[in-house]
Write an enzyme that holds these catalytic residues in place. Structure first.
Site, PDB file in Angstrom:
ATOM      1  N   GLU A  68      19.764 -10.100   5.815  1.00 46.72           N
ATOM      2  CA  GLU A  68      19.893  -9.253   6.997  1.00 46.72           C
ATOM      3  C   GLU A  68      21.356  -9.332   7.419  1.00 46.72           C
ATOM      4  OE1 GLU A  68      19.072 -12.446   7.205  1.00 46.72           O
ATOM      5  OE2 GLU A  68      20.802 -12.940   8.477  1.00 46.72           O
TER       6      GLU A  68
ATOM      7  N   LYS B 175      30.946 -16.499   6.630  1.00 41.63           N
ATOM      8  CA  LYS B 175      29.613 -16.241   6.073  1.00 41.63           C
ATOM      9  C   LYS B 175      29.529 -16.594   4.583  1.00 41.63           C
ATOM     10  CE  LYS B 175      27.757 -14.536   9.881  1.00 41.63           C
ATOM     11  NZ  LYS B 175      26.619 -15.149  10.569  1.00 41.63           N
TER      12      LYS B 175
ATOM     13  N   SER C  67      36.287 -17.451  13.233  1.00 45.81           N
ATOM     14  CA  SER C  67      35.213 -17.281  12.242  1.00 45.81           C
ATOM     15  C   SER C  67      35.455 -16.117  11.295  1.00 45.81           C
ATOM     16  CB  SER C  67      33.881 -17.113  12.968  1.00 45.81           C
ATOM     17  OG  SER C  67      33.964 -16.055  13.908  1.00 45.81           O
TER      18      SER C  67
HETATM   19  C1  LIG Z   1      33.130 -13.095  12.050  1.00 43.57           C
HETATM   20  C2  LIG Z   1      31.823 -13.531  12.621  1.00 43.57           C
HETATM   21  N1  LIG Z   1      31.807 -14.558  13.477  1.00 43.57           N
HETATM   22  C3  LIG Z   1      30.661 -15.016  14.026  1.00 43.57           C
HETATM   23  C4  LIG Z   1      29.449 -14.405  13.745  1.00 43.57           C
HETATM   24  C5  LIG Z   1      28.224 -14.943  14.414  1.00 43.57           C
HETATM   25  O1  LIG Z   1      27.375 -15.612  13.542  1.00 43.57           O
HETATM   26  P1  LIG Z   1      27.153 -17.167  13.617  1.00 43.57           P
HETATM   27  O2  LIG Z   1      26.851 -17.497  15.045  1.00 43.57           O
HETATM   28  O3  LIG Z   1      26.000 -17.397  12.719  1.00 43.57           O
HETATM   29  O4  LIG Z   1      28.389 -17.845  13.144  1.00 43.57           O
HETATM   30  C6  LIG Z   1      29.410 -13.328  12.851  1.00 43.57           C
HETATM   31  C7  LIG Z   1      28.134 -12.694  12.528  1.00 43.57           C
HETATM   32  O5  LIG Z   1      28.020 -11.702  11.915  1.00 43.57           O
HETATM   33  C8  LIG Z   1      30.629 -12.887  12.270  1.00 43.57           C
HETATM   34  O6  LIG Z   1      30.663 -11.867  11.417  1.00 43.57           O
END
Ligand SMILES: Cc1ncc(COP(=O)(O)O)c(C=O)c1O
Length: 411
Positions: free
Chosen positions: A123, A101, A394
């Protein structure tokens, strides 16, 4: 819809049209009062990206503050356990604040400052975008308010505390499920009222144009680095690249450079993992692309879990970052065009993948990321034991300790 899109798919996806449409998806479905602010944002963004003073500062912060490039790690014990030849993990969990993020918040907050805004709002679902925005706001001396559903405040107490420590106000949103969708609605409503002095830092590749494009470009560092790192490591072939999809920012940031920079005859299979929650045969899931139909939510047209009257349904996932009823518009386009495949993963499958990575590699992933990891055994069955797969991790799992403990892991 695919028939209409396919002939132009390769050229159309790299940039939306002037109105922010990716094929039929995207656009700006917002009150008239917000249109001037979106126009101002589009112009400021285009001008900033063409100014090396802006892009150099962004590159500097990504390197020395966020800690980029994030490693591309070959996880041999995991590969052996799932029956693949090699698995490479793109370690977004090692970024400052523990997730992808922050790539986006650094970009958007720099832009907010450049536009002379003193205040940002955001948000958050899992709290990672809220923490990343609060962190970047502290760094850049911006006032910060984060809208968060009351259920997510309960599930992600540690991240709420961090936001407070960082000097942000956390605004509880009790409507509906008390999750991400309601938080986005509340933040958009607030932005409409305070558009003059406030910059809305949207946390995923969604919302009205230009947000989906802007967030994609700030997150594309993930895929661009991955391609360069695969070359550095002389990896001759990759069969598949996998990422989880909530709103879709880490996935589009991972996939987009593979779509634009890798010739289609060398391009790996791109697979997004949505939340199947308690199962697609229940009403407790977040699989907008697999189970939804196109509609408008939060200022854009995209696949959406909705009832017959077009009201958004409540999405569910064990992971707070994946329980959004919609999905970023570019993913809808890529699904229809057949350029990315989307599969869904249940809570139970995600928890099993969480344990597997933790026990085989000593890496505790976010539950969101565990959805992507859960596709590895399926891909092994499809591609075979020589298969090479890249997974974007992620985020890290620290924020999810209470949830996995409640689910009975590790006891
Ligand atoms: C660690 C992590 N991975 C994935 C996501 C999913 O978001 P996005 O699909 O925008 O990557 C989030 C959302 O809060 C997250 O905190």
């Amino acid at each position: 819809m695919s028939d209409v899109l396919l002939p132009s798919a390769e050229s159309a996806y790299s940039t939306p049209d002037a109105q922010g449409f990716y094929g039929p998806y995207g656009g700006t479905f917002v009150p008239e009062t917000v249109m001037p602010a979106l126009g101002e944002l589009s112009a400021a963004y285009a001008e900033a990206m063409a100014d090396s003073a802006f892009t150099d500062e962004l590159a500097y912060l990504l390197r020395d503050y966020v800690g980029r490039p994030s490693p591309l790690y070959r996880a041999d014990r995991l590969a052996e356990a799932v029956g693949l030849g090699a698995v490479y993990l793109k370690r977004e969990d090692l970024n400052h604040t523990g997730a992808h993020k922050i790539n986006n918040t650094v970009g958007q907050c720099l832009l907010a400052k450049r536009m002379g805004k003193k205040r940002v709002i955001a948000e958050t679902g899992a709290g990672q975008h809220g923490v990343a925005t609060a962190t970047t706001a502290a760094l850049m001396a911006l006032e910060c308010a984060v809208f968060m559903g009351t259920e997510d405040i309960r599930r992600q107490a540690l991240n709420v505390y961090k936001m407070h420590l960082l000097g942000a106000e956390v605004v509880p949103v009790a409507d509906g499920n008390g999750t991400l969708a309601e938080a986005v609605t509340a933040a958009l409503r607030h932005w409409v009222e305070r558009v003059d002095d406030t910059f809305y830092v949207i946390g995923s590749a969604l919302g009205p144009h230009p947000y989906p494009q802007m967030v994609r470009e700030f997150q594309s560092v993930i895929g661009s680095e991955t391609i360069a790192q695969l070359a550095e490591k002389s990896v001759p072939r990759v069969d598949a690249v996998v990422a989880c999809v909530g709103g879709g920012s880490n996935a589009i940031g991972t996939f987009h450079p593979f779509l634009t920079d890798v010739p289609s005859d060398h391009r790996p299979l791109l697979v997004g993992a949505e939340a199947a929650g308690l199962g697609l045969d229940t009403d407790k899931h977040g699989a907008a692309l697999t189970m939804g139909s196109p509609g408008v939510l939060h200022g854009f047209y995209s696949y959406l879990l909705q009832d017959e009257a077009g009201n958004p349904l409540e999405a569910y996932s064990i992971s707070a970052g994946l329980d959004y009823p919609g999905v970023g518009p570019e993913h809808s386009f890529l699904k229809d065009a057949g350029l990315v495949r989307y599969e869904s993963v249940t809570d139970a499958e995600a928890l099993a993948a969480f344990s597997l990575l933790t026990r085989t590699e000593g890496i505790i992933p976010a539950i969101e990321s565990s959805h992507a990891l859960a596709l590895l055994p399926r891909l092994a069955a499809e591609i075979g034991p020589e298969g090479v797969v890249v997974v974007t991790v992620s985020g890290r799992g620290d924020k999810d300790m209470d949830i996995v403990r409640e689910a009975g892991l590790g006891v």
